[in-house]
Design an enzyme around this catalytic site. Structure first.
Site, PDB file in Angstrom:
ATOM      1  N   ARG A   3      -7.278   1.282  -0.622  1.00  0.00           N
ATOM      2  CA  ARG A   3      -6.152   1.328  -1.240  1.00  0.00           C
ATOM      3  C   ARG A   3      -6.506   1.748  -2.935  1.00  0.00           C
ATOM      4  O   ARG A   3      -6.107   3.009  -3.141  1.00  0.00           O
ATOM      5  CB  ARG A   3      -5.556  -0.479  -1.492  1.00  0.00           C
ATOM      6  CG  ARG A   3      -4.269   0.014  -2.106  1.00  0.00           C
ATOM      7  CD  ARG A   3      -4.140  -0.272  -3.516  1.00  0.00           C
ATOM      8  NE  ARG A   3      -4.964  -1.373  -4.106  1.00  0.00           N
ATOM      9  CZ  ARG A   3      -5.057  -1.881  -5.510  1.00  0.00           C
ATOM     10  NH1 ARG A   3      -4.954  -1.070  -6.030  1.00  0.00           N
ATOM     11  NH2 ARG A   3      -6.284  -3.161  -6.124  1.00  0.00           N
ATOM     12  N   ASP A   4      -7.427   0.721  -3.143  1.00  0.00           N
ATOM     13  CA  ASP A   4      -7.646   0.945  -4.889  1.00  0.00           C
ATOM     14  C   ASP A   4      -8.657   2.255  -5.069  1.00  0.00           C
ATOM     15  O   ASP A   4      -8.507   3.627  -5.682  1.00  0.00           O
ATOM     16  CB  ASP A   4      -8.575   0.260  -5.018  1.00  0.00           C
ATOM     17  CG  ASP A   4      -8.387  -0.041  -7.068  1.00  0.00           C
ATOM     18  OD1 ASP A   4      -7.732   0.928  -7.490  1.00  0.00           O
ATOM     19  OD2 ASP A   4      -8.932  -1.108  -7.317  1.00  0.00           O
ATOM     20  N   HIS A  13     -12.661  -8.375 -10.332  1.00  0.00           N
ATOM     21  CA  HIS A  13     -11.986  -6.856  -9.374  1.00  0.00           C
ATOM     22  C   HIS A  13     -12.243  -6.664 -10.486  1.00  0.00           C
ATOM     23  O   HIS A  13     -11.503  -5.570 -11.750  1.00  0.00           O
ATOM     24  CB  HIS A  13     -10.380  -7.243  -9.581  1.00  0.00           C
ATOM     25  CG  HIS A  13      -9.853  -5.556  -8.693  1.00  0.00           C
ATOM     26  ND1 HIS A  13      -8.963  -6.073  -7.681  1.00  0.00           N
ATOM     27  CD2 HIS A  13      -9.790  -4.920  -9.453  1.00  0.00           C
ATOM     28  CE1 HIS A  13      -9.723  -4.438  -7.301  1.00  0.00           C
ATOM     29  NE2 HIS A  13      -9.241  -4.277  -9.008  1.00  0.00           N
ATOM     30  N   HIS A  63     -14.189  -2.860 -12.222  1.00  0.00           N
ATOM     31  CA  HIS A  63     -14.242  -0.755 -12.068  1.00  0.00           C
ATOM     32  C   HIS A  63     -15.570  -1.361 -12.530  1.00  0.00           C
ATOM     33  O   HIS A  63     -16.349  -1.667 -13.963  1.00  0.00           O
ATOM     34  CB  HIS A  63     -13.196  -0.788 -12.814  1.00  0.00           C
ATOM     35  CG  HIS A  63     -11.477  -0.803 -12.114  1.00  0.00           C
ATOM     36  ND1 HIS A  63     -10.899   0.528 -11.026  1.00  0.00           N
ATOM     37  CD2 HIS A  63     -10.974  -1.826 -11.661  1.00  0.00           C
ATOM     38  CE1 HIS A  63     -10.433   0.139  -9.859  1.00  0.00           C
ATOM     39  NE2 HIS A  63      -9.747  -1.063 -10.610  1.00  0.00           N
ATOM     40  N   CYS A 112      -7.592   3.662 -10.656  1.00  0.00           N
ATOM     41  CA  CYS A 112      -6.035   3.197 -10.942  1.00  0.00           C
ATOM     42  C   CYS A 112      -5.493   4.349 -11.689  1.00  0.00           C
ATOM     43  O   CYS A 112      -5.553   4.912 -12.605  1.00  0.00           O
ATOM     44  CB  CYS A 112      -5.799   1.680 -11.757  1.00  0.00           C
ATOM     45  SG  CYS A 112      -4.370   1.794 -11.991  1.00  0.00           S
ATOM     46  N   ASN A 135     -14.005   1.597  -8.306  1.00  0.00           N
ATOM     47  CA  ASN A 135     -14.303   0.171  -8.352  1.00  0.00           C
ATOM     48  C   ASN A 135     -15.547  -0.124  -8.598  1.00  0.00           C
ATOM     49  O   ASN A 135     -16.236   0.819  -7.763  1.00  0.00           O
ATOM     50  CB  ASN A 135     -13.332  -0.570  -6.986  1.00  0.00           C
ATOM     51  CG  ASN A 135     -12.583   0.001  -7.351  1.00  0.00           C
ATOM     52  OD1 ASN A 135     -11.438   0.631  -7.002  1.00  0.00           O
ATOM     53  ND2 ASN A 135     -11.467  -1.444  -7.540  1.00  0.00           N
TER      54      ASN A 135
HETATM   55  P1  HMG Z   1      10.619   3.590 -10.704  1.00  0.00           P
HETATM   56  O1  HMG Z   1      10.848   4.510 -11.193  1.00  0.00           O
HETATM   57  O2  HMG Z   1      10.937   2.718 -11.871  1.00  0.00           O
HETATM   58  O3  HMG Z   1      11.793   2.783  -9.524  1.00  0.00           O
HETATM   59  O4  HMG Z   1       9.336   2.923  -9.917  1.00  0.00           O
HETATM   60  P2  HMG Z   1      13.248   2.552 -10.113  1.00  0.00           P
HETATM   61  O5  HMG Z   1      13.294   1.327  -7.829  1.00  0.00           O
HETATM   62  O6  HMG Z   1      13.858   3.829 -10.524  1.00  0.00           O
HETATM   63  O7  HMG Z   1      12.995   4.088  -7.706  1.00  0.00           O
HETATM   64  C1  HMG Z   1      12.551   5.660  -8.120  1.00  0.00           C
HETATM   65  C2  HMG Z   1      11.880   6.446  -6.745  1.00  0.00           C
HETATM   66  O8  HMG Z   1      10.914   5.545  -6.386  1.00  0.00           O
HETATM   67  C3  HMG Z   1      13.187   6.255  -6.187  1.00  0.00           C
HETATM   68  O9  HMG Z   1      13.502   7.237  -4.721  1.00  0.00           O
HETATM   69  C4  HMG Z   1      13.247   4.805  -4.936  1.00  0.00           C
HETATM   70  O10 HMG Z   1      13.664   4.893  -3.832  1.00  0.00           O
HETATM   71  C5  HMG Z   1      11.650   4.778  -5.078  1.00  0.00           C
HETATM   72  P3  HMG Z   1      14.273   8.310  -5.477  1.00  0.00           P
HETATM   73  O11 HMG Z   1      15.737   7.840  -5.328  1.00  0.00           O
HETATM   74  O12 HMG Z   1      13.776   9.049  -6.604  1.00  0.00           O
HETATM   75  O13 HMG Z   1      13.814   9.386  -4.295  1.00  0.00           O
HETATM   76  N1  HMG Z   1      10.770   3.173  -4.685  1.00  0.00           N
HETATM   77  C6  HMG Z   1      10.352   3.138  -3.581  1.00  0.00           C
HETATM   78  N2  HMG Z   1       9.716   4.596  -2.607  1.00  0.00           N
HETATM   79  C7  HMG Z   1       9.248   3.427  -1.829  1.00  0.00           C
HETATM   80  N3  HMG Z   1       8.300   2.044  -1.518  1.00  0.00           N
HETATM   81  C8  HMG Z   1       8.800   1.250  -3.222  1.00  0.00           C
HETATM   82  C9  HMG Z   1       9.846   1.906  -3.826  1.00  0.00           C
HETATM   83  N4  HMG Z   1      10.358   1.508  -4.799  1.00  0.00           N
HETATM   84  C10 HMG Z   1      10.823   2.641  -5.095  1.00  0.00           C
HETATM   85  N5  HMG Z   1       8.568   0.217  -2.944  1.00  0.00           N
HETATM   86  C11 HMG Z   1       8.187   1.332  -8.603  1.00  0.00           C
HETATM   87  C12 HMG Z   1       9.096   1.431  -9.949  1.00  0.00           C
HETATM   88  C13 HMG Z   1       6.985   0.340  -9.138  1.00  0.00           C
HETATM   89  C14 HMG Z   1       8.106   1.970  -7.255  1.00  0.00           C
HETATM   90  C15 HMG Z   1       6.693   2.887  -9.502  1.00  0.00           C
HETATM   91  O14 HMG Z   1       5.944   2.104 -10.491  1.00  0.00           O
HETATM   92  C16 HMG Z   1       5.022   2.418  -8.631  1.00  0.00           C
HETATM   93  O15 HMG Z   1       5.443   2.528  -7.035  1.00  0.00           O
HETATM   94  N6  HMG Z   1       4.286   2.245  -9.435  1.00  0.00           N
HETATM   95  C17 HMG Z   1       3.484   1.680  -8.437  1.00  0.00           C
HETATM   96  C18 HMG Z   1       1.793   2.499  -9.374  1.00  0.00           C
HETATM   97  C19 HMG Z   1       0.352   1.616  -8.747  1.00  0.00           C
HETATM   98  O16 HMG Z   1       0.653   1.876  -7.243  1.00  0.00           O
HETATM   99  N7  HMG Z   1      -0.130   2.150  -8.832  1.00  0.00           N
HETATM  100  C20 HMG Z   1      -1.597   1.320  -8.096  1.00  0.00           C
HETATM  101  C21 HMG Z   1      -1.227  -0.357  -7.908  1.00  0.00           C
HETATM  102  S1  HMG Z   1      -2.364  -0.929  -9.496  1.00  0.00           S
HETATM  103  C22 HMG Z   1      -3.408  -0.999  -9.246  1.00  0.00           C
HETATM  104  O17 HMG Z   1      -4.730  -0.574  -9.469  1.00  0.00           O
HETATM  105  C23 HMG Z   1      -3.861  -1.882 -10.520  1.00  0.00           C
HETATM  106  C24 HMG Z   1      -5.340  -3.208  -9.383  1.00  0.00           C
HETATM  107  O18 HMG Z   1      -6.914  -2.265  -8.779  1.00  0.00           O
HETATM  108  C25 HMG Z   1      -5.926  -3.855 -10.686  1.00  0.00           C
HETATM  109  C26 HMG Z   1      -7.010  -3.653 -11.679  1.00  0.00           C
HETATM  110  O19 HMG Z   1      -7.764  -3.060 -11.439  1.00  0.00           O
HETATM  111  O20 HMG Z   1      -6.554  -3.943 -12.634  1.00  0.00           O
HETATM  112  C27 HMG Z   1      -3.528  -3.549  -8.265  1.00  0.00           C
HETATM  113 MG    MG Z   2      -8.240  -1.782  -9.336  1.00  0.00          MG
END
Ligand code: HMG
Ligand code: MG
Length: 283
Positions: free
Chosen positions: A13-14, A205, A207, A238, A248
């Site tokens: 994932r990450d 966690h 990086h 990320c 990571n």
């Molecule tokens: P948004 O644009 O505000 O959402 O994004 P929305 O509700 O307006 O939807 C926009 C579009 O996305 C729509 O599709 C939805 O259907 C679709 P369209 O009508 O345009 O075709 N959609 C989805 N599709 C699939 N699955 C879903 C989903 N939700 C909406 N669940 C949203 C808000 C949260 C969806 C967006 O910001 C997003 O997907 N963000 C994810 C970001 C991400 O994955 N970041 C990396 C993980 S975090 C990380 O790495 C940190 C960590 O490792 C810890 C650290 O290191 O600090 C955990």
């Molecule tokens: Mg991370």
């Protein structure tokens, strides 16, 4: 209470979420099947997030369905909102992770909402998880520093972690998203958090952007943290953490640290080397 250090493998994932190359479903399955032989307490399979935001994590449901799950390992998926939760329920996912940050700016870039709004989104999800007996892990990003707004106060990290804990998260993973931590700042942050959340529920966690992840983990272990996140070969980052989010801490570096400290763990060095070779040959 656990007496072995638990390692959570976040590479599928990450790691893969930040790779330029988009791995196929078959490649992701093969990677996870190799990782399943390594003795991890948990493997993060992928994310049910918008494929427009993170195309590398599209088709996580197909990956989740086809991997060969081993009984001693949890297989978790990141869920940001109700749509992601609906997918988790459809595919009978038993372990999910929700994610927020101790930085408003980072949360806006990463999940398009404020910290407060993220809790409004999570609250019903946690109720559903409880009803379906799904374990929830909670992430706090930017526990040391934010790529957009600078240093983060340990008190704010503790407040966000406590809210996740009170909502019902079984484990809280504290993310040094851009690798700016030092042993001193890591310990200061952990001391603030453990006043509000039991230490045995915390994971670290790290990086490895500035090459300090291993010493920061060593400091966290000395503080009593028993759960460590890592990614095979040090894949990852990320996509909304800016350039500095790359990498990571490598699982093999964590294994070396645990062995050097003579700490008990369940990792299998031979299987880790096999998984490492596979990932190196594909990335
Ligand atoms: P948004 O644009 O505000 O959402 O994004 P929305 O509700 O307006 O939807 C926009 C579009 O996305 C729509 O599709 C939805 O259907 C679709 P369209 O009508 O345009 O075709 N959609 C989805 N599709 C699939 N699955 C879903 C989903 N939700 C909406 N669940 C949203 C808000 C949260 C969806 C967006 O910001 C997003 O997907 N963000 C994810 C970001 C991400 O994955 N970041 C990396 C993980 S975090 C990380 O790495 C940190 C960590 O490792 C810890 C650290 O290191 O600090 C955990
Ligand atoms: Mg991370």
């Amino acid at each position: 209470m656990q007496n072995k250090i638990k390692v959570v493998e976040v590479g599928p994932r990450d790691g893969l979420q930040n790779e330029n190359k988009i791995w196929s479903i078959a490649e992701r399955i093969q990677m996870i099947d190799l990782l399943s032989q390594c003795g991890f307490g948990e493997i993060e399979v992928g994310s049910f997030v918008s494929p427009k935001w993170v195309p590398q994590m599209a088709d996580t449901e197909a990956v989740y369905q086809k991997i060969h799950k081993t009984p001693d390992c949890r297989y978790s998926v990141l869920v940001p909102n109700q749509k992601g939760m609906d997918t988790a329920l459809t595919y009978n996912v038993r372990d999910i992770s929700i994610f927020t940050a101790a930085s408003e700016a980072f949360n806006q870039k990463n999940i398009n909402c404020s910290i407060e709004e993220s809790f409004e989104r999570f609250t019903p999800l946690l109720h559903q998880a409880k009803d379906h007996n799904i374990r929830v892990r909670g992430y706090v990003s930017c526990v040391i520093e934010c790529p957009f707004s600078g240093k983060v106060s340990p008190t704010l990290v503790a407040t966000v972690a406590e809210r996740l804990w009170q909502l019902g998260c079984a484990e809280i993973s504290l993310g040094d998203t851009i690798g700016k931590g030092t042993p001193e700042s890591t310990v200061a942050m952990l001391q603030a958090v453990q006043e509000r959340v039991p230490l045995e529920r915390l994971a670290i966690h790290c990086h490895d952007t500035y090459g300090r992840a291993v010493e920061n983990i060593e400091a966290a272990l000395a503080e009593g943290v028993m759960t460590i996140d890592s990614a095979i070969t040090g894949l990852g980052g990320c996509p909304y953490g800016g350039e500095n989010a790359k990498g990571n801490v490598a699982t093999e570096a964590v294994l070396a640290l645990l062995d050097r400290k003579q700490l008990q763990h369940s990792l299998n060095a031979v299987a880790i080397e096999k998984a490492r070779q596979y990932v190196l040959s594909y990335s």
